[in-house]
Design an enzyme around this catalytic site. Structure first.
Site, PDB file in Angstrom:
ATOM      1  N   ARG A 522       0.790  -1.207   0.026  1.00  0.00           N
ATOM      2  CA  ARG A 522      -0.014   0.117   0.066  1.00  0.00           C
ATOM      3  C   ARG A 522       0.843   1.162   0.229  1.00  0.00           C
ATOM      4  NH1 ARG A 522      -4.950   2.372  -1.166  1.00  0.00           N
ATOM      5  NH2 ARG A 522      -5.179   4.217   0.097  1.00  0.00           N
ATOM      6  N   GLU A 523       1.998   1.140   0.585  1.00  0.00           N
ATOM      7  CA  GLU A 523       2.891   2.504   0.804  1.00  0.00           C
ATOM      8  C   GLU A 523       3.627   2.735  -0.256  1.00  0.00           C
ATOM      9  OE1 GLU A 523       3.133   4.725   3.279  1.00  0.00           O
ATOM     10  OE2 GLU A 523       2.140   3.825   5.015  1.00  0.00           O
TER      11      GLU A 523
END
Length: 676
Positions: A522-523
């Protein structure tokens, strides 16, 4: 958060994808994320020759550039040869080499190694008064400095200057100071009577809204004396939104502009003090100063501010704001407010009254089923849960847990065309990307890859994604799959990137690898040199101060761009947050995104709140989406790792406690991040 979609082939612009990650990147020497081709002594020799020549050309005199021509020519068959040609041209920027420069621009039109060259050439021509050559080389979209110089040249000889003066307006209407080259053009524009009061006010508004108040005093002087108070109002409202409560400050001599200023101030005030904003709203209602859109914007700000703070007046204002034409988040917050108070029938009524496209959104379908279940209608709820459970996203996984079914991943491998993949791999841009990867120059590699993907037919983008995946270029594979529209290839879109590192460090700190991998996915989409606007770096997007805190030492940028060390610090930080948040994965995910102190402020003040309701009422949209994504990604990675997962069953049955209900599991004190 969208994890799934039908396997269509809709092309999504790269600019969207890059904006959705909000990531900048830095090139760090020595970072090698992927090795797309095996190295050979010959290829290593050419890379060394290229690197050395690049250094020499970068600091060479014209005489030295000429002396290096044979060395450059010897690398003519090397993929990065055009970059050496570009360096030669950069060192020979003069009219004597005009033909070489313009031939290079023509032959390599808009390829990455030409970026910035046309602008540099035009600036040279303008500085040396080469008007004819400048006009021949100008292209639209070159920025304000060059465009103003172009217009200045055209106006010098224009028999009918009106045509060229009409092109000045978009340059003028900028919320920032424009370069000095634009002053002569603006002067002629003003002399032609085209710099009207409305034009000046329009630019003052843009300056105020874009955060450039220093421009306002300069623009104020261009207004007629009777309108200069409007510039002062814009200036004052930026720093003191409570000005809207002082009716005497707004004479309404220019109702349209004052209405804009009041609406802007009211929105700002609503987020700071909704009660004062309501007072101001009623103060100005009789004056009828707001347009319909301004009324929608102001009521939205008041309603959402009240809803986020769970004020009693929120119910009334959400009803006012939730009307036709309102922003989508108004209805979402209206529903969230009702969920927070478990007003299940009102939730059903709200959804039933919504447009069809809203009712089909997965969030509203989930909460419709959830409301039916809460009202004692399990059969009706079950039908809706099972239908939603066929989808691969957070709400689909939650629905599966509600009916005790295994979440559906619906993995479908992307159709493979070896012929297309070979064709793409042979393209010059692909070869240049390969070489930059081998040299550890990731920004240059991505720049070439974006150029390559944008040059492909839509049907071939998925082949490029497969190629990047085979190279082990995780971030560009993920992005290219999203561009291609082939979103059902779960294994490729959620690669086992750095799985060994995540497993080793996860064991040391008692963090499930699937959780840490979900965070990294996600990051950064596993982009090892990713940098956020806030300065977070690397795979797990760590701020240098955070990494230094958990490591108990100063951490360098190079360390954060090293995949192994970034995983080490990131997993340590997850352990720290787990100890703070009682091993609750939802609270830890929210804390990783928004900070644990802020999450503590969001915890229930009284009794427990069911987990899915708490997630839906997280004040920050970004954090709400983040938590949903990480939970879904974690489940996918648990599946990828061959682990049984009870994650969503846990989420469906659990609740978020008040701060006093958090405990540190296993007797660990908060802030402990030593290995177990």
């Amino acid at each position: 958060m969208q994890v799934s979609a039908a396997a269509s082939v809709k092309r999504i612009p790269v600019s969207f994808l890059v904006a959705s990650f909000w990531l900048g990147v830095m090139s760090i020497a020595g970072i090698v994320q992927a090795q797309p081709t095996p190295s050979s002594p010959e290829s290593e020799l050419k890379r060394a020759q290229f690197t050395e020549l690049e250094k020499q050309l970068g600091r060479a005199s014209r005489k030295k550039v000429a002396a290096l021509e044979d060395d450059v020519a010897a690398l003519k068959d090397y993929p990065l040869y055009p970059y050496l040609l570009r360096q030669q041209i950069d060192q020979r920027m003069d009219m004597a080499h005009r033909e070489d420069i313009e031939s290079f621009l023509l032959n390599y039109h808009n390829q990455p190694f030409t970026y910035g060259l046309r602008g540099r050439w035009l600036r040279y021509l303008a500085t040396h008064g080469e008007k004819k050559a400048f006009l021949a080389n100008y292209r639209d979209g070159m920025g304000a400095t060059i465009t103003c110089q172009y217009l200045q040249y055209q106006l010098e000889d224009a028999g009918q200057p009106e045509y060229w003066l009409e092109k000045v307006e978009p340059i003028w209407l900028a919320g920032r100071s424009q370069p000095d080259e634009c002053d002569p053009v603006f002067k002629k524009w003003q002399q032609a009577g085209m710099m009207t009061g409305d034009m000046v006010l329009g630019r003052i508004e843009k300056a105020a809204l874009s955060g450039n108040p220093k421009l306002i005093p300069y623009l104020k002087r261009k207004l007629p004396a009777k309108e200069q108070y409007l510039a002062d109002l814009w200036q004052r409202i930026r720093t003191s939104s409570s000005l809207v409560l002082k009716k005497s400050q707004f004479p309404l001599k220019n109702k349209e502009t004052e209405g804009k200023i009041l609406a802007y101030g009211l929105e700002k005030l609503a987020w700071r003090d909704a009660g004062d904003a309501i007072k101001a709203w009623y103060l100005w209602q009789p004056a009828d100063v707001f347009t319909q859109q301004q009324q929608l914007d102001v009521t939205r700000a008041i309603a959402l501010s009240l809803a986020i703070d769970d004020k009693p007046e929120a119910d009334e204002w959400l009803k006012r704001a939730d009307v036709s034409g309102a922003a989508d988040d108004v209805k979402r917050w209206h529903m969230s407010y009702l969920l927070r108070h478990e007003r299940w029938q009102d939730v059903l009524d709200l959804i039933a009254a919504a447009p069809e496209y809203v009712q089909q959104d997965e969030a509203y379908r989930y909460w419709q089923a959830r409301s039916l279940e809460a009202m004692g209608l399990p059969e009706q709820a079950g039908i809706r849960y099972r239908e939603l459970a066929q989808e691969r996203n957070y709400y689909g996984f939650m629905a599966s847990a509600r009916v005790n079914e295994k979440p559906s991943l619906k993995h479908i491998a992307t159709p493979r065309s070896d012929e297309n993949m070979q064709m793409i791999a042979e393209r010059p841009a692909a070869k240049r990307a390969q070489e930059f990867l081998a040299l550890g120059r990731l920004i240059d590699a991505r720049r070439e890859w974006r150029y390559l993907v944008n040059s492909l037919d839509t049907s071939q983008v998925k082949d490029a994604a497969l190629l990047a995946s085979e190279w082990g270029w995780f971030d560009q594979a993920i992005i290219s799959f999203t561009q291609s529209g082939f979103l059902d290839d779960v294994e490729k879109r959620f690669p086992m990137a750095y799985a060994e590192q995540f497993d080793d460090v996860g064991r040391a700190y008692d963090i499930q690898p699937a959780f840490a991998m979900a965070i990294a996915r996600r990051e950064s989409s596993f982009m090892v040199d990713a940098v956020s606007p806030a300065g977070a770096r690397g795979l797990m997007q760590l701020m240098p101060g955070t990494a230094g805190y958990v490591a108990e030492k100063r951490v360098s940028t190079d360390e954060l761009f090293d995949a192994g060390q970034n995983v080490q610090f990131g997993v340590q930080y997850l352990r720290y947050l787990m100890d703070k948040m009682g091993d609750n994965p939802v609270l830890v995910s929210a804390s990783y995104n928004a900070g644990w102190r802020r999450v503590m402020e969001w915890l229930p003040a009284g009794g427990n709140v069911e987990t899915d309701i708490w997630i839906e009422t997280i004040p920050y949209k970004e954090t709400r989406s983040y938590v949903k994504a990480v939970m879904a990604y974690r489940y996918i990675y648990e599946h990828q790792l061959g682990q049984s997962s009870g994650l969503f069953e846990q989420l469906a049955k659990s609740a978020i406690p008040p701060a006093t209900g958090l405990s540190s599991p296993g007797g660990r004190a908060g802030g402990t991040y030593a290995p177990k």
